[in-house]
Design an enzyme around this catalytic site. Structure first.
Site, PDB file in Angstrom:
ATOM      1  CD  GLU A 298       9.867  12.714  11.304  1.00 23.93           C
ATOM      2  OE1 GLU A 298       8.631  12.382  11.493  1.00 23.93           O
ATOM      3  OE2 GLU A 298      10.988  12.019  11.082  1.00 23.93           O
TER       4      GLU A 298
ATOM      5  CD  GLU B  58      12.738   0.496   8.757  1.00 15.66           C
ATOM      6  OE1 GLU B  58      13.706   1.458   9.246  1.00 15.66           O
ATOM      7  OE2 GLU B  58      13.280  -0.691   8.821  1.00 15.66           O
TER       8      GLU B  58
ATOM      9  CE  LYS C 204      -1.927   3.042   1.965  1.00 16.27           C
ATOM     10  NZ  LYS C 204      -1.699   4.447   1.647  1.00 16.27           N
TER      11      LYS C 204
HETATM   12  P1  NAD Z   1       2.266   8.633   7.100  1.00 19.11           P
HETATM   13  O1  NAD Z   1       2.536   7.957   8.613  1.00 19.11           O
HETATM   14  O2  NAD Z   1       1.596   9.735   7.170  1.00 19.11           O
HETATM   15  O3  NAD Z   1       1.918   7.647   5.976  1.00 19.11           O
HETATM   16  C1  NAD Z   1       2.820   6.472   5.889  1.00 19.11           C
HETATM   17  C2  NAD Z   1       1.921   5.486   4.819  1.00 19.11           C
HETATM   18  O4  NAD Z   1       1.016   4.998   5.892  1.00 19.11           O
HETATM   19  C3  NAD Z   1       0.933   5.927   4.029  1.00 19.11           C
HETATM   20  O5  NAD Z   1       0.898   4.982   2.805  1.00 19.11           O
HETATM   21  C4  NAD Z   1      -0.505   6.240   4.567  1.00 19.11           C
HETATM   22  O6  NAD Z   1      -1.324   6.122   3.427  1.00 19.11           O
HETATM   23  C5  NAD Z   1      -0.449   5.115   5.465  1.00 19.11           C
HETATM   24  N1  NAD Z   1      -1.424   5.116   6.495  1.00 19.11           N
HETATM   25  C6  NAD Z   1      -1.776   6.397   7.197  1.00 19.11           C
HETATM   26  N2  NAD Z   1      -2.712   6.151   8.303  1.00 19.11           N
HETATM   27  C7  NAD Z   1      -2.969   4.700   8.117  1.00 19.11           C
HETATM   28  C8  NAD Z   1      -3.723   3.748   8.945  1.00 19.11           C
HETATM   29  N3  NAD Z   1      -4.493   4.278   9.820  1.00 19.11           N
HETATM   30  N4  NAD Z   1      -3.577   2.576   8.687  1.00 19.11           N
HETATM   31  C9  NAD Z   1      -2.815   2.057   7.700  1.00 19.11           C
HETATM   32  N5  NAD Z   1      -2.061   2.906   7.079  1.00 19.11           N
HETATM   33  C10 NAD Z   1      -2.113   4.442   7.010  1.00 19.11           C
HETATM   34  O7  NAD Z   1       3.842   9.178   6.716  1.00 19.11           O
HETATM   35  P2  NAD Z   1       4.318   9.992   5.385  1.00 19.11           P
HETATM   36  O8  NAD Z   1       3.859  11.433   5.916  1.00 19.11           O
HETATM   37  O9  NAD Z   1       4.065   9.331   4.335  1.00 19.11           O
HETATM   38  O10 NAD Z   1       5.930   9.778   5.522  1.00 19.11           O
HETATM   39  C11 NAD Z   1       6.683  10.701   6.361  1.00 19.11           C
HETATM   40  C12 NAD Z   1       6.915  10.023   7.743  1.00 19.11           C
HETATM   41  O11 NAD Z   1       7.776   8.538   7.206  1.00 19.11           O
HETATM   42  C13 NAD Z   1       8.054  10.624   8.627  1.00 19.11           C
HETATM   43  O12 NAD Z   1       7.756  10.680   9.955  1.00 19.11           O
HETATM   44  C14 NAD Z   1       9.504  10.249   8.350  1.00 19.11           C
HETATM   45  O13 NAD Z   1      10.291  10.082   9.415  1.00 19.11           O
HETATM   46  C15 NAD Z   1       8.936   8.625   8.313  1.00 19.11           C
HETATM   47  N6  NAD Z   1       9.983   7.706   7.607  1.00 19.11           N
HETATM   48  C16 NAD Z   1      10.715   7.125   8.182  1.00 19.11           C
HETATM   49  C17 NAD Z   1      11.721   6.160   7.455  1.00 19.11           C
HETATM   50  C18 NAD Z   1      12.580   5.128   8.241  1.00 19.11           C
HETATM   51  O14 NAD Z   1      13.282   4.368   7.540  1.00 19.11           O
HETATM   52  N7  NAD Z   1      12.651   5.184   9.508  1.00 19.11           N
HETATM   53  C19 NAD Z   1      11.842   6.153   6.061  1.00 19.11           C
HETATM   54  C20 NAD Z   1      11.119   7.216   5.414  1.00 19.11           C
HETATM   55  C21 NAD Z   1      10.109   7.884   5.939  1.00 19.11           C
END
Ligand code: NAD
Length: 504
Positions: A395, A259, A184
């Site tokens: 963050e 992650e 997803k």
């Molecule tokens: P996000 O948490 O908003 O979304 C990530 C994914 O989760 C998307 O595909 C989203 O549709 C899905 N999602 C959202 N709500 C959900 C739910 N209730 N159930 C299931 N899936 C759901 O994050 P983002 O804004 O896309 O990405 C930025 C974040 O990702 C930052 O916090 C960043 O630090 C983190 N990140 C971490 C790593 C790592 O390796 N640690 C790498 C890249 C990004």
């Protein structure tokens, strides 16, 4: 590969389920926006529980299908290698698609995509190396085996900042080991993952081995993380979403790899070449407009060089070229989302209210040459920061660094570790003892010494504390994506009287 930026432009992108691109059952699509203009550029399918159910069913069937289950390890490895070759042959097209979707610099997307085949080849090599053990048992004529086997269906939920690169470190080993997958991708950048699905099909993976369901987190994401047919989740995204997903998965007692976000400390001691450390801090926090999980957004500088360091940092930051991500001279592009821009503005304002000061940057950028409505923000250095200010604790995921001085090692370690996050960290010093003491005491999954943001798929990456658990990369992933089965074999040919218990 048939897909290009031009073929996606203005199109409706469908789901990839059981080896075919199919329309969502509800017939609904959502717009995806171009970060350089703020305008929609294609639509993706808004999958709901029915579509997710179909994708998981396809993945479960493929897991049990002899065409995948009974494929030899060598053949499975060869398929992953074939995918590596296709990714390599189409790397520049994949880069253009991803940059158009998330605004990342084209040169950085190209570098990521061109390096991805190496990563696929590395994990392909694991296909015939997953092995168990023969272990002692304290019984004669008995073999005690630990077998390693694939888990089943792995659900992968990815963010928008580097969708394909982040996916590779988990998708490639999952396939090499023999799992099947439902992905997803983020609703803000789905296009490159759908293009990859086309390559997966072209490589010859059996139908259902990889499925892609696009849609929102609330709908497709929730449905996937509540589905009882999934054996493991790999989530890359924010800590808040990770907490929610881990809660859903716990209802089915399904393990997760998390992650998550970060607020990484970047430490500079007085014994370094200031220019090198400034380059490290600048690339550590401003690369990709600060939209990297490892961004070194809290900078601690030894008091003896603090003023000189700030002058050099401000001067270097002023020279950063903010511009269109497709132009070679650009150093940082736009933020990927309108909401992200508002969030960054909000944190700069809250930092000012808390008593920090802007040394350079601090504003949304609209100037000639950039499309109106693009989500650009100036790289920003905030001084007179305190570690307990909101913008130093949360963050931001944007081009903002807070800088503060420290007097000695003990104070620096206390400040660096005073965070709910524990993803990455960096230190600049010529004193190797000091660097090793830092590596020993810092609560972070990655420690960089005199460098920042260098990473390899050959080593295990991941976070401590609220930055998550589980690892991506390196040999460890073979254990993340397989399970142990204990098999005990009695070859004496004489089963003992079942009611005789041998006491010591
Ligand atoms: P996000 O948490 O908003 O979304 C990530 C994914 O989760 C998307 O595909 C989203 O549709 C899905 N999602 C959202 N709500 C959900 C739910 N209730 N159930 C299931 N899936 C759901 O994050 P983002 O804004 O896309 O990405 C930025 C974040 O990702 C930052 O916090 C960043 O630090 C983190 N990140 C971490 C790593 C790592 O390796 N640690 C790498 C890249 C990004």
């Amino acid at each position: 590969m048939k897909t290009t930026v031009a073929s996606i432009q203005g199109s409706r992108q469908r789901l990839f389920i059981n080896g075919e691109f199919v329309a969502p059952k509800n017939g609904t699509y959502i717009a995806s926006y171009d970060p350089t203009t703020g305008h929609p550029w294609y639509e993706f399918a808004d999958a709901e529980a029915d579509d997710v159910g179909a994708a998981v069913a396809a993945a479960r069937a493929a897991f049990c299908n002899p065409s995948w289950r009974r494929m030899t390890q060598t053949d499975r490895g060869a398929l992953v290698r074939r995918l590596a070759e296709l990714v390599g042959a189409n790397a520049d097209i994949l880069a253009e698609i991803e940059t158009r979707d998330n605004g990342k610099l084209l040169k950085e997307s190209r570098a990521q995509m061109r390096s991805m085949p190496d990563s696929y080849h590395y994990f392909a090599g694991m296909a015939d190396k997953l092995q168990g053990d023969t272990i002692p048992i304290n019984r004669l004529d008995t073999l005690n085996l630990n077998l390693r086997e694939p888990l089943g269906v792995v659900g992968m939920i990815t963010p928008w900042n580097s969708p394909l690169m982040l996916l590779t470190g988990t998708l490639a080993p999952c396939l090499a080991i023999g799992n099947t997958v439902v992905i997803k991708p983020s609703e803000h950048a789905s296009a490159s993952t759908l293009a990859l699905a086309e390559l997966i099909h072209e490589a010859g993976f059996p139908a259902g081995v990889v499925n892609v369901v696009t849609g929102t987190g609330k709908s497709a994401g929730e449905a996937l993380t509540r589905h009882p047919g999934v054996s493991k989740y790999v989530f890359t995204g924010s800590t808040a979403t990770g907490r929610r997903i881990a809660g859903n998965a716990a209802q089915n007692l399904v393990p997760c790899s998390m992650e998550l976000g970060g607020k990484s400390p970047h430490v500079v001691f007085g014994d370094v070449e200031i220019e090198h450390a400034v380059n490290g801090v600048v690339s550590g926090v401003f690369a990709a407009a600060g939209q990297t999980c490892v961004a070194g957004s809290r900078c601690f500088v030894e008091a003896s060089i603090y003023d000189r360091f700030i002058d050099a940092l401000v001067e270097r930051t002023r020279r950063i070229q903010v511009g269109l991500p497709t132009i070679d001279d650009t150093d940082i592009g736009p933020l990927a989302l309108a909401d992200q821009l508002k969030k960054v503005e909000g944190y700069v304002a809250s930092g000012l209210r808390d008593g920090a000061r802007i040394a350079v940057g601090g504003r949304r950028l609209e100037r000639e040459g950039l499309a109106r409505g693009g989500w650009y923000f100036e790289p920003t250095v905030m001084v007179e920061a305190q570690n307990d200010m909101g913008f130093m604790r949360d963050e931001i995921f944007g081009p903002v660094v807070g800088v503060m001085p420290f007097c000695d090692e003990a104070e620096m370690i206390a400040l660096a570790n005073d965070s709910t996050y524990g993803l990455a960290s960096g230190i600049w010093t010529k004193d190797i003892d000091r660097a090793l003491r830092f590596a020993n005491q810092i609560e972070a999954g990655t420690v960089w010494v005199n460098t920042y943001r260098s990473a390899s798929f050959m080593s295990a990456n991941g976070g401590f504390k609220e930055s998550g658990y589980g690892r991506r990369g390196g040999f460890e992933v073979m254990h993340e994506f397989s399970r142990l089965k204990n098999v005990i074999i009695d070859y004496s040919g004489a089963m003992q009287d079942p009611f005789v218990i041998r006491l010591k």
